[in-house]
Design a protein around this motif. Structure first.
Motif, PDB file in Angstrom:
ATOM      1  N   LEU A  26       0.483  -1.024  -0.069  1.00  0.00           N
ATOM      2  CA  LEU A  26      -0.318  -0.256   0.150  1.00  0.00           C
ATOM      3  C   LEU A  26       0.592   0.964   0.719  1.00  0.00           C
ATOM      4  CD1 LEU A  26      -2.382   1.466   0.190  1.00  0.00           C
ATOM      5  CD2 LEU A  26      -2.169   1.389   2.927  1.00  0.00           C
ATOM      6  N   ARG A  27       1.225   1.503   1.352  1.00  0.00           N
ATOM      7  CA  ARG A  27       2.845   2.142   0.962  1.00  0.00           C
ATOM      8  C   ARG A  27       3.386   2.531  -0.598  1.00  0.00           C
ATOM      9  NH1 ARG A  27       5.392   5.720   3.991  1.00  0.00           N
ATOM     10  NH2 ARG A  27       4.027   5.054   6.543  1.00  0.00           N
ATOM     11  N   VAL A  28       3.780   1.601  -1.411  1.00  0.00           N
ATOM     12  CA  VAL A  28       5.143   1.574  -2.467  1.00  0.00           C
ATOM     13  C   VAL A  28       3.867   2.235  -2.986  1.00  0.00           C
ATOM     14  CG1 VAL A  28       5.533   0.438  -4.377  1.00  0.00           C
ATOM     15  CG2 VAL A  28       6.124   0.083  -1.891  1.00  0.00           C
ATOM     16  N   PHE A  29       1.961   1.073  -3.029  1.00  0.00           N
ATOM     17  CA  PHE A  29       1.513   2.588  -4.319  1.00  0.00           C
ATOM     18  C   PHE A  29       1.069   3.341  -4.388  1.00  0.00           C
ATOM     19  CE2 PHE A  29      -0.116  -2.178  -5.281  1.00  0.00           C
ATOM     20  CZ  PHE A  29       0.261  -1.981  -6.213  1.00  0.00           C
ATOM     21  N   TRP A  30       0.683   3.980  -3.024  1.00  0.00           N
ATOM     22  CA  TRP A  30       1.095   5.348  -2.362  1.00  0.00           C
ATOM     23  C   TRP A  30       1.370   6.776  -2.371  1.00  0.00           C
ATOM     24  CZ3 TRP A  30      -1.002   5.940   3.097  1.00  0.00           C
ATOM     25  CH2 TRP A  30      -2.293   7.696   3.606  1.00  0.00           C
ATOM     26  N   THR A  31       3.125   6.210  -2.774  1.00  0.00           N
ATOM     27  CA  THR A  31       3.926   6.800  -2.769  1.00  0.00           C
ATOM     28  C   THR A  31       4.598   7.002  -4.794  1.00  0.00           C
ATOM     29  OG1 THR A  31       4.864   6.221  -0.951  1.00  0.00           O
ATOM     30  CG2 THR A  31       6.843   7.074  -2.742  1.00  0.00           C
ATOM     31  N   LYS A  32       4.268   6.034  -4.933  1.00  0.00           N
ATOM     32  CA  LYS A  32       4.532   6.230  -6.310  1.00  0.00           C
ATOM     33  C   LYS A  32       3.052   5.876  -7.487  1.00  0.00           C
ATOM     34  CE  LYS A  32       9.838   4.179  -5.694  1.00  0.00           C
ATOM     35  NZ  LYS A  32      10.104   3.344  -6.029  1.00  0.00           N
ATOM     36  N   GLY A  33       2.004   5.471  -7.313  1.00  0.00           N
ATOM     37  CA  GLY A  33       1.154   5.414  -7.887  1.00  0.00           C
ATOM     38  C   GLY A  33       0.880   3.431  -8.721  1.00  0.00           C
ATOM     39  N   TYR A  34      -0.084   3.787  -8.716  1.00  0.00           N
ATOM     40  CA  TYR A  34       0.058   2.443  -9.560  1.00  0.00           C
ATOM     41  C   TYR A  34       1.021   2.102 -10.781  1.00  0.00           C
ATOM     42  CZ  TYR A  34      -2.091  -1.713 -11.985  1.00  0.00           C
ATOM     43  OH  TYR A  34      -2.326  -3.459 -12.664  1.00  0.00           O
ATOM     44  N   GLU A  35       0.922   2.719 -12.053  1.00  0.00           N
ATOM     45  CA  GLU A  35       1.760   2.271 -12.955  1.00  0.00           C
ATOM     46  C   GLU A  35       3.464   2.595 -12.728  1.00  0.00           C
ATOM     47  OE1 GLU A  35      -0.772   4.757 -16.447  1.00  0.00           O
ATOM     48  OE2 GLU A  35      -0.412   5.805 -15.349  1.00  0.00           O
ATOM     49  N   GLY A  36       3.520   3.551 -11.925  1.00  0.00           N
ATOM     50  CA  GLY A  36       4.824   4.062 -11.157  1.00  0.00           C
ATOM     51  C   GLY A  36       5.625   2.600  -9.924  1.00  0.00           C
ATOM     52  N   ALA A  37       4.645   1.213  -9.625  1.00  0.00           N
ATOM     53  CA  ALA A  37       5.319   1.147  -9.107  1.00  0.00           C
ATOM     54  C   ALA A  37       5.988  -0.042  -9.629  1.00  0.00           C
ATOM     55  CB  ALA A  37       4.611   0.569  -7.447  1.00  0.00           C
ATOM     56  N   ALA A 120      -5.550   8.832 -12.910  1.00  0.00           N
ATOM     57  CA  ALA A 120      -4.057   8.309 -13.432  1.00  0.00           C
ATOM     58  C   ALA A 120      -4.811   7.325 -14.694  1.00  0.00           C
ATOM     59  CB  ALA A 120      -3.749   6.363 -12.989  1.00  0.00           C
ATOM     60  N   CYS A 121      -3.753   7.595 -15.905  1.00  0.00           N
ATOM     61  CA  CYS A 121      -3.728   7.805 -17.196  1.00  0.00           C
ATOM     62  C   CYS A 121      -2.700   6.696 -17.173  1.00  0.00           C
ATOM     63  CB  CYS A 121      -3.127   8.904 -17.882  1.00  0.00           C
ATOM     64  SG  CYS A 121      -1.393   9.321 -17.360  1.00  0.00           S
ATOM     65  N   GLY A 122      -3.172   5.866 -18.770  1.00  0.00           N
ATOM     66  CA  GLY A 122      -2.856   4.708 -19.814  1.00  0.00           C
ATOM     67  C   GLY A 122      -3.345   3.247 -19.492  1.00  0.00           C
ATOM     68  N   GLU A 123      -2.964   2.513 -20.397  1.00  0.00           N
ATOM     69  CA  GLU A 123      -3.692   1.256 -20.784  1.00  0.00           C
ATOM     70  C   GLU A 123      -3.797   0.621 -19.411  1.00  0.00           C
ATOM     71  OE1 GLU A 123      -2.954  -0.610 -23.813  1.00  0.00           O
ATOM     72  OE2 GLU A 123      -3.437   1.433 -25.331  1.00  0.00           O
ATOM     73  N   GLU A 124      -2.960   0.660 -19.132  1.00  0.00           N
ATOM     74  CA  GLU A 124      -1.992  -0.594 -17.608  1.00  0.00           C
ATOM     75  C   GLU A 124      -3.666  -0.452 -16.572  1.00  0.00           C
ATOM     76  OE1 GLU A 124       0.860  -2.045 -14.769  1.00  0.00           O
ATOM     77  OE2 GLU A 124       1.078  -0.506 -16.117  1.00  0.00           O
ATOM     78  N   ALA A 125      -3.303   1.437 -16.551  1.00  0.00           N
ATOM     79  CA  ALA A 125      -4.661   1.994 -15.082  1.00  0.00           C
ATOM     80  C   ALA A 125      -5.853   2.373 -14.990  1.00  0.00           C
ATOM     81  CB  ALA A 125      -3.865   3.188 -14.977  1.00  0.00           C
ATOM     82  N   GLU A 126      -6.024   1.662 -16.488  1.00  0.00           N
ATOM     83  CA  GLU A 126      -7.552   1.796 -16.979  1.00  0.00           C
ATOM     84  C   GLU A 126      -8.443   0.885 -15.851  1.00  0.00           C
ATOM     85  OE1 GLU A 126      -9.683   3.777 -18.765  1.00  0.00           O
ATOM     86  OE2 GLU A 126      -7.777   5.133 -19.375  1.00  0.00           O
ATOM     87  N   SER A 127      -8.206  -0.429 -15.617  1.00  0.00           N
ATOM     88  CA  SER A 127      -9.482  -0.261 -14.087  1.00  0.00           C
ATOM     89  C   SER A 127      -8.891  -0.597 -13.861  1.00  0.00           C
ATOM     90  CB  SER A 127      -8.370  -2.618 -14.889  1.00  0.00           C
ATOM     91  OG  SER A 127      -7.243  -2.798 -14.767  1.00  0.00           O
ATOM     92  N   ILE A 128      -7.756  -0.312 -13.258  1.00  0.00           N
ATOM     93  CA  ILE A 128      -7.639   0.734 -11.512  1.00  0.00           C
ATOM     94  C   ILE A 128      -8.345   2.124 -11.432  1.00  0.00           C
ATOM     95  CG2 ILE A 128      -5.880   1.931 -10.454  1.00  0.00           C
ATOM     96  CD1 ILE A 128      -5.478  -0.982 -10.604  1.00  0.00           C
ATOM     97  N   LYS A 129      -8.291   2.350 -12.294  1.00  0.00           N
ATOM     98  CA  LYS A 129      -8.578   4.189 -12.131  1.00  0.00           C
ATOM     99  C   LYS A 129     -10.579   3.268 -12.263  1.00  0.00           C
ATOM    100  CE  LYS A 129      -9.805   8.096 -15.212  1.00  0.00           C
ATOM    101  NZ  LYS A 129      -9.482   9.324 -16.095  1.00  0.00           N
ATOM    102  N   ALA A 134     -15.672   4.248  -9.179  1.00  0.00           N
ATOM    103  CA  ALA A 134     -17.097   2.871  -9.050  1.00  0.00           C
ATOM    104  C   ALA A 134     -17.200   3.314  -7.330  1.00  0.00           C
ATOM    105  CB  ALA A 134     -16.601   1.621  -9.141  1.00  0.00           C
ATOM    106  N   ARG A 135     -16.248   2.986  -6.527  1.00  0.00           N
ATOM    107  CA  ARG A 135     -16.019   3.121  -5.358  1.00  0.00           C
ATOM    108  C   ARG A 135     -16.024   4.686  -5.064  1.00  0.00           C
ATOM    109  NH1 ARG A 135     -12.049  -0.645  -2.198  1.00  0.00           N
ATOM    110  NH2 ARG A 135     -11.179  -1.950  -4.265  1.00  0.00           N
ATOM    111  N   ARG A 136     -15.492   5.829  -5.401  1.00  0.00           N
ATOM    112  CA  ARG A 136     -16.261   6.943  -5.145  1.00  0.00           C
ATOM    113  C   ARG A 136     -17.464   7.833  -5.560  1.00  0.00           C
ATOM    114  NH1 ARG A 136     -12.620  11.107  -8.333  1.00  0.00           N
ATOM    115  NH2 ARG A 136     -14.196  10.689  -9.856  1.00  0.00           N
ATOM    116  N   ALA A 137     -18.157   6.754  -6.394  1.00  0.00           N
ATOM    117  CA  ALA A 137     -18.944   6.872  -7.091  1.00  0.00           C
ATOM    118  C   ALA A 137     -20.595   6.288  -5.542  1.00  0.00           C
ATOM    119  CB  ALA A 137     -19.878   6.003  -8.325  1.00  0.00           C
TER     120      ALA A 137
END
Length: 203
Positions: A26-37, A120-129, A134-137
């Motif tokens: 979680l800390r890694v994702f939070w710090t670097k983002g999904y694509e950056g981790a 987040a942007c990029g194809e890799e992050a689409e499902s994450i976004k 959906a959770r925010r909604a």
């Protein structure tokens, strides 16, 4: 506390704490983002091998979803508590002050994990976004329903647009998260909270 086993480079398999490993991810994702981790970033922080990561959590995407579950459970408790407040203003105060505490805490990176990944942007992050949105909604729908109830009870003026009010609060929450992640001081965020609450409609 759940444990799992992974094979050491030499010797017999050893156990690792799944909860501790997930918190590290979680800390890694939070710090670097999904694509950056990278997987290397994750496995080094978690103290496990790539095969062990796959065995215990699935792939990188599945690991992120589990990390997001942990983030919501631990860092967003104030959002659930806000809905239980007796007044609409109390809801707003709990939301904004809760976000302030969460985003200026020393227990994790600054900013909001959800906001980071909703843009987040990029194809890799689409499902994450899509998952984050959906959770925010779901949270937004609950807040709208709470304000509708407040309006029915006379706790909010009859002319108030509850959809606009909820959008106003979420814009403040997202703005606070972005500013916190950019290095805004606690005093600066406190001023934003105070100004936001000063604009809140009253009966």
């Amino acid at each position: 506390m759940e444990t799992a086993t992974h094979t050491a480079t030499k010797g017999r398999p050893r156990e690792f704490c799944v909860d501790r490993a997930l918190a590290a991810a979680l800390r890694v994702f939070w710090t670097k983002g999904y694509e950056g981790a990278s997987l290397t970033d994750l496995t080094e922080a978690m103290g496990i091998t790539k095969p062990s990561l796959y065995a215990a959590f699935g792939n990188k995407e599945a690991l992120f979803h589990k990390a997001l579950d942990l983030y919501e459970a631990e860092k967003l408790q104030y959002m659930r508590a806000a809905l239980d407040q007796p007044t609409a203003r109390g809801v707003a105060e709990c939301l904004l002050h809760g976000a302030l505490e969460a985003q200026t805490s020393n227990s994790g990176p600054r900013g909001c994990l959800g906001v980071i990944h909703s843009v987040a942007c990029g194809e890799e992050a689409e499902s994450i976004k899509a998952d984050v949105v959906a959770r925010r909604a779901s949270s937004q729908a609950a807040l709208i329903a709470r304000f509708e109830r407040a309006k029915t009870e006379g706790d909010l003026p009859a002319h108030v647009d509850v959809h606009g009010l909820h959008s106003y609060l979420f814009a403040l929450l997202q703005g606070m998260a972005i500013q916190a992640g950019s290095g805004a001081s606690r005093a600066e965020l406190e001023r934003l909270v105070d100004t936001g609450l000063a604009m809140f409609p009253s009966t």
